[in-house]
Motif scaffolding. Sequence first.
Motif, PDB file in Angstrom:
ATOM      1  N   THR A  61       0.837  -1.202   0.000  1.00 41.95           N
ATOM      2  CA  THR A  61       0.000   0.000   0.000  1.00 41.95           C
ATOM      3  C   THR A  61       0.872   1.253   0.000  1.00 41.95           C
ATOM      4  O   THR A  61       1.995   1.243   0.506  1.00 41.95           O
ATOM      5  N   PRO A  62       0.334   2.331  -0.551  1.00 43.70           N
ATOM      6  CA  PRO A  62       1.050   3.602  -0.500  1.00 43.70           C
ATOM      7  C   PRO A  62       0.862   4.268   0.853  1.00 43.70           C
ATOM      8  O   PRO A  62      -0.010   3.882   1.631  1.00 43.70           O
ATOM      9  N   ALA A  63       1.680   5.267   1.100  1.00 37.07           N
ATOM     10  CA  ALA A  63       1.491   6.086   2.301  1.00 37.07           C
ATOM     11  C   ALA A  63       0.119   6.753   2.193  1.00 37.07           C
ATOM     12  O   ALA A  63      -0.232   7.254   1.127  1.00 37.07           O
ATOM     13  N   PRO A  64      -0.666   6.747   3.248  1.00 38.49           N
ATOM     14  CA  PRO A  64      -2.033   7.274   3.172  1.00 38.49           C
ATOM     15  C   PRO A  64      -2.135   8.696   2.626  1.00 38.49           C
ATOM     16  O   PRO A  64      -3.035   8.999   1.845  1.00 38.49           O
ATOM     17  N   HIS A  65      -1.213   9.559   3.003  1.00 36.26           N
ATOM     18  CA  HIS A  65      -1.303  10.955   2.559  1.00 36.26           C
ATOM     19  C   HIS A  65      -0.925  11.124   1.089  1.00 36.26           C
ATOM     20  O   HIS A  65      -1.173  12.177   0.513  1.00 36.26           O
ATOM     21  N   LEU A  66      -0.380  10.088   0.465  1.00 36.35           N
ATOM     22  CA  LEU A  66       0.013  10.149  -0.951  1.00 36.35           C
ATOM     23  C   LEU A  66      -0.773   9.173  -1.817  1.00 36.35           C
ATOM     24  O   LEU A  66      -0.537   9.094  -3.017  1.00 36.35           O
TER      25      LEU A  66
END
Length: 103
Positions: A61-66
């Motif tokens: 998964t990507p970083a939530p803010h990105l």
Amino acid sequence: MDDELHERVRTVILSVPAGKVATYGDIADASGAPSPRLIGRILAEDGHDLPWHRILRANGTPAPHLAHEQLELLRAEGVLAHDQRVDLRVYRWKTEEPEGGLW
């Protein structure tokens, strides 16, 4: 962190080809960095010119803010996600040290 390690990390990240992804841990292992967190720090501080979007968390998964931007950039390269998770078995870059080595 020394400049040599910093540049090794940047070199490894630049080696991840379009259409593939790596985890922060993959980059740490390939560059000899002591931890995946250091990779995140380098990307945050000096990753504007790197293919940062190809680097994911260990669970794909990507970083939530990105997440939105990162998944769009990956989709443009043919990397598909399901429920905001990239299947690392399909898209993970197999790090290989080139002949003569990177460092």
